[in-house]
Write a protein that holds these residues in place. Structure first.
Motif, PDB file in Angstrom:
ATOM      1  N   ARG A  11     -35.968 -32.671  23.665  1.00  0.00           N
ATOM      2  CA  ARG A  11     -34.525 -32.621  23.871  1.00  0.00           C
ATOM      3  C   ARG A  11     -33.947 -33.997  24.171  1.00  0.00           C
ATOM      4  O   ARG A  11     -32.905 -34.365  23.670  1.00  0.00           O
ATOM      5  N   GLY A  12     -34.556 -34.751  25.055  1.00  0.00           N
ATOM      6  CA  GLY A  12     -34.020 -36.049  25.425  1.00  0.00           C
ATOM      7  C   GLY A  12     -32.992 -35.926  26.532  1.00  0.00           C
ATOM      8  O   GLY A  12     -32.679 -34.836  27.026  1.00  0.00           O
ATOM      9  N   LEU A  77     -29.689 -26.461  28.001  1.00  0.00           N
ATOM     10  CA  LEU A  77     -30.129 -25.923  26.721  1.00  0.00           C
ATOM     11  C   LEU A  77     -28.973 -25.979  25.729  1.00  0.00           C
ATOM     12  O   LEU A  77     -27.866 -26.391  26.052  1.00  0.00           O
ATOM     13  N   ASN A  78     -29.248 -25.540  24.509  1.00  0.00           N
ATOM     14  CA  ASN A  78     -28.219 -25.415  23.473  1.00  0.00           C
ATOM     15  C   ASN A  78     -27.204 -24.356  23.888  1.00  0.00           C
ATOM     16  O   ASN A  78     -27.431 -23.624  24.863  1.00  0.00           O
ATOM     17  N   PRO A  79     -26.072 -24.211  23.172  1.00  0.00           N
ATOM     18  CA  PRO A  79     -25.061 -23.231  23.576  1.00  0.00           C
ATOM     19  C   PRO A  79     -25.575 -21.794  23.698  1.00  0.00           C
ATOM     20  O   PRO A  79     -25.183 -21.080  24.621  1.00  0.00           O
ATOM     21  N   LEU A 328     -26.653 -27.924  16.344  1.00  0.00           N
ATOM     22  CA  LEU A 328     -27.548 -27.094  15.531  1.00  0.00           C
ATOM     23  C   LEU A 328     -29.002 -27.520  15.708  1.00  0.00           C
ATOM     24  O   LEU A 328     -29.899 -26.681  15.833  1.00  0.00           O
ATOM     25  N   VAL A 329     -29.223 -28.827  15.728  1.00  0.00           N
ATOM     26  CA  VAL A 329     -30.587 -29.348  15.902  1.00  0.00           C
ATOM     27  C   VAL A 329     -31.130 -28.957  17.271  1.00  0.00           C
ATOM     28  O   VAL A 329     -32.297 -28.561  17.410  1.00  0.00           O
ATOM     29  N   PHE A 341     -37.439 -34.429  14.137  1.00  0.00           N
ATOM     30  CA  PHE A 341     -37.360 -34.885  12.748  1.00  0.00           C
ATOM     31  C   PHE A 341     -37.278 -33.697  11.793  1.00  0.00           C
ATOM     32  O   PHE A 341     -36.466 -33.681  10.859  1.00  0.00           O
ATOM     33  N   THR A 342     -38.112 -32.669  12.047  1.00  0.00           N
ATOM     34  CA  THR A 342     -38.121 -31.481  11.185  1.00  0.00           C
ATOM     35  C   THR A 342     -36.801 -30.736  11.268  1.00  0.00           C
ATOM     36  O   THR A 342     -36.209 -30.375  10.238  1.00  0.00           O
ATOM     37  N   ALA A 343     -36.321 -30.520  12.498  1.00  0.00           N
ATOM     38  CA  ALA A 343     -35.069 -29.787  12.688  1.00  0.00           C
ATOM     39  C   ALA A 343     -33.902 -30.513  12.037  1.00  0.00           C
ATOM     40  O   ALA A 343     -33.089 -29.894  11.330  1.00  0.00           O
ATOM     41  N   THR A 344     -33.812 -31.825  12.238  1.00  0.00           N
ATOM     42  CA  THR A 344     -32.699 -32.595  11.687  1.00  0.00           C
ATOM     43  C   THR A 344     -32.741 -32.606  10.162  1.00  0.00           C
ATOM     44  O   THR A 344     -31.710 -32.462   9.493  1.00  0.00           O
ATOM     45  N   THR A 345     -33.932 -32.769   9.598  1.00  0.00           N
ATOM     46  CA  THR A 345     -34.073 -32.822   8.137  1.00  0.00           C
ATOM     47  C   THR A 345     -33.619 -31.519   7.491  1.00  0.00           C
ATOM     48  O   THR A 345     -32.848 -31.524   6.518  1.00  0.00           O
ATOM     49  N   ILE A 346     -34.092 -30.387   8.028  1.00  0.00           N
ATOM     50  CA  ILE A 346     -33.767 -29.092   7.430  1.00  0.00           C
ATOM     51  C   ILE A 346     -32.283 -28.766   7.582  1.00  0.00           C
ATOM     52  O   ILE A 346     -31.614 -28.365   6.616  1.00  0.00           O
ATOM     53  N   ILE A 347     -31.747 -28.966   8.790  1.00  0.00           N
ATOM     54  CA  ILE A 347     -30.332 -28.657   9.019  1.00  0.00           C
ATOM     55  C   ILE A 347     -29.439 -29.574   8.193  1.00  0.00           C
ATOM     56  O   ILE A 347     -28.456 -29.131   7.584  1.00  0.00           O
ATOM     57  N   ALA A 348     -29.763 -30.863   8.158  1.00  0.00           N
ATOM     58  CA  ALA A 348     -28.944 -31.822   7.395  1.00  0.00           C
ATOM     59  C   ALA A 348     -28.940 -31.482   5.909  1.00  0.00           C
ATOM     60  O   ALA A 348     -27.911 -31.605   5.236  1.00  0.00           O
TER      61      ALA A 348
END
Length: 472
Positions: A11-12, A77-79, A328-329, A341-348
């Protein structure tokens, strides 16, 4: 309550309060500030509209910004996850925010691609006096060129988010936001030096309250909401990266003020130039892509001013779109434990593919309509801006003001171990008041607390509901 230790490393977090403020302000500062706000001022009585906007920002915008960031920091966490920690029955509100983000990312990067093209065109049209209405029509109806510029903008968006919270979003927001302000001041100084520009200044600061109607007030409320990116979970996601030790109240109130400062500077930078060259101050969406390029073409040092103006627009579009993508990521990282990296690539990739039909809706797909004969692009804009964002805002206000009531709640606290299996830690009562979260468990002062509760509980839902009905 579910605390996922496995996702925390992905998450960072923000390395400083300044980094959070720049990123969150960047999420709010977008095309609405540089494009929509100036022409709304032009259409609705100059500073009369500005005064109304400022009052609504103070009494509606700031309280809702605090509310959204508070939910995010509480949940970490995310929304979907953050709403779920308030009550598992509320997860669908967060899910609706993610859907809104997908829809916004279907058309917002298309406009980002237009900015890329106009930045390029700033250099190739040197010495010309082109017909920008025709240029815009020819470009947007081209079957391939808008998709190429969409791809370029999407790649920039992707790289920043893929680098992570600290090395990507925070780092580049710290660069782009100060640079945006500097460029805006340069453009403003140049336009104010034009002969006849002070007529534009008078127009801005001499209010015409005869133009103020109920419709104008609703328009101002809608602009507050649209400009601050409320209701889609972007600020909530950014709030989830805040430390529990940070002063949430001080950090939150900085965001609307920076957002409004940029909108005002943009108006002062644009309107004097419009008056100096005798264009129509109430020009609508064509202001940025038709009127202003025509002004730059006639202006001394126009190539330079045009180039830095569209760099400014590019920074504003990027800082907003990365917050949409990050929401989304973040969900994929938290819920499915994907690597960033995987999450960003697929969503993008998905949102780029969604953007293609929106881009083509000005050309080969212009006859394809969805809502009331609206094109694909206009339908996505209508669905997100007129329905989902206001609805998300109403639900957020109701959640904080009525459901997250500060009472004691009995629950089971679960932590997932390294193997992903749940370990029950304890059963007991948890005090989860939103006020406790804002005040860092009662250790910080929260000015105007009673007023904030009243606005979030009563005023905001009613006002947003009026916008929602008006938009429909």
């Amino acid at each position: 309550m579910n605390i996922d230790n496995n996702s925390s490393s992905n998450r960072g977090h923000w390395t400083s309060a300044f980094g959070f403020i720049m990123a969150a302000a960047g999420s709010a500062v977008g095309l609405g500030n540089l494009w929509k706000f100036p022409y709304l001022v032009g259409q609705n009585g100059g500073s009369a509209f500005i005064v109304i906007y400022a009052l609504l920002l103070l009494f509606i915008g700031i309280p809702l910004v605090i509310a959204e960031i508070t939910i995010g920091r509480f949940g970490q966490l995310n929304p979907v996850g953050s709403y779920g920690l308030i009550s598992p029955k509320l997860k669908w509100i967060g899910a609706m925010g993610l859907v809104t983000g997908f829809i916004l990312l279907a058309f917002y990067p298309v406009v980002g691609g237009w900015i890329v093209y106009y930045l390029y065109h700033s250099f190739v049209s040197v010495g010309e006096n082109p017909d920008y209405a025709k240029i815009f029509a020819d470009y947007t109806s081209n079957p391939t060129l808008p998709i190429i510029t969409l791809f370029i903008f999407s790649i920039l968006n992707y790289i920043i988010v893929a680098l992570g919270v600290e090395k990507g979003i925070e780092k580049y927001s710290k660069i782009m936001m100060p640079a945006l302000l500097v460029i805006l001041v340069i453009v403003m100084i140049r336009t104010l030096s034009l002969e006849g520009s002070w007529e534009g200044v008078k127009f801005i600061f001499q209010p015409d309250f005869s133009k103020v109607t109920g419709k104008v007030i609703l328009s101002a409320v809608g602009q507050v909401f649209f400009s601050l990116s409320l209701g889609m979970g972007a600020l909530m996601t950014y709030g989830s990266y805040l430390s529990k030790k940070d002063n949430l109240f001080k950090s939150s109130i900085s965001i609307p003020f920076i957002d409004t400062l940029v909108a005002l500077l943009a108006t002062i930078a644009i309107m004097p130039a419009v008056f100096a060259f005798k264009f129509e101050p109430a020009a609508g969406p064509s202001l940025i892509f038709v009127t202003l390029p025509a002004i730059f073409a006639k202006m001394p040092m126009g190539v330079f001013i045009s180039a830095i103006f569209f760099i400014l627009m590019l920074f504003a579009a990027l800082t907003s779109s990365i917050s949409m993508l990050e929401g989304l990521v973040s969900y994929m990282i938290d819920r499915w434990h994907w690597k960033r990296f995987t999450a960003t690539t697929i969503i993008a990739l998905i949102v780029f593919l969604l953007g293609i039909p929106c881009s083509l809706s000005f050309g080969m797909l212009k006859d394809v309509t969805i809502f009331s004969n609206k094109t694909i692009f206009d339908s996505m804009d209508f669905l997100a801006s007129n329905i989902l964002l206001p609805l998300g805002g109403i639900l957020m206000a109701i959640c904080v003001g009525w459901i997250w009531d500060g009472g004691l709640r009995y629950e089971t606290i679960i932590v997932k171990n390294q193997k992903g299996n749940p370990d029950v830690i304890t059963n007991g009562y948890v005090f989860n008041s939103c006020l406790m979260e804002i005040t860092n468990q009662g250790t910080l002062n929260f000015p105007f607390m009673s007023a904030w509760i009243f606005i979030v509980k009563w005023v905001a839902p009613l006002v947003i509901f009026l916008i929602f009905i008006d938009n429909l």
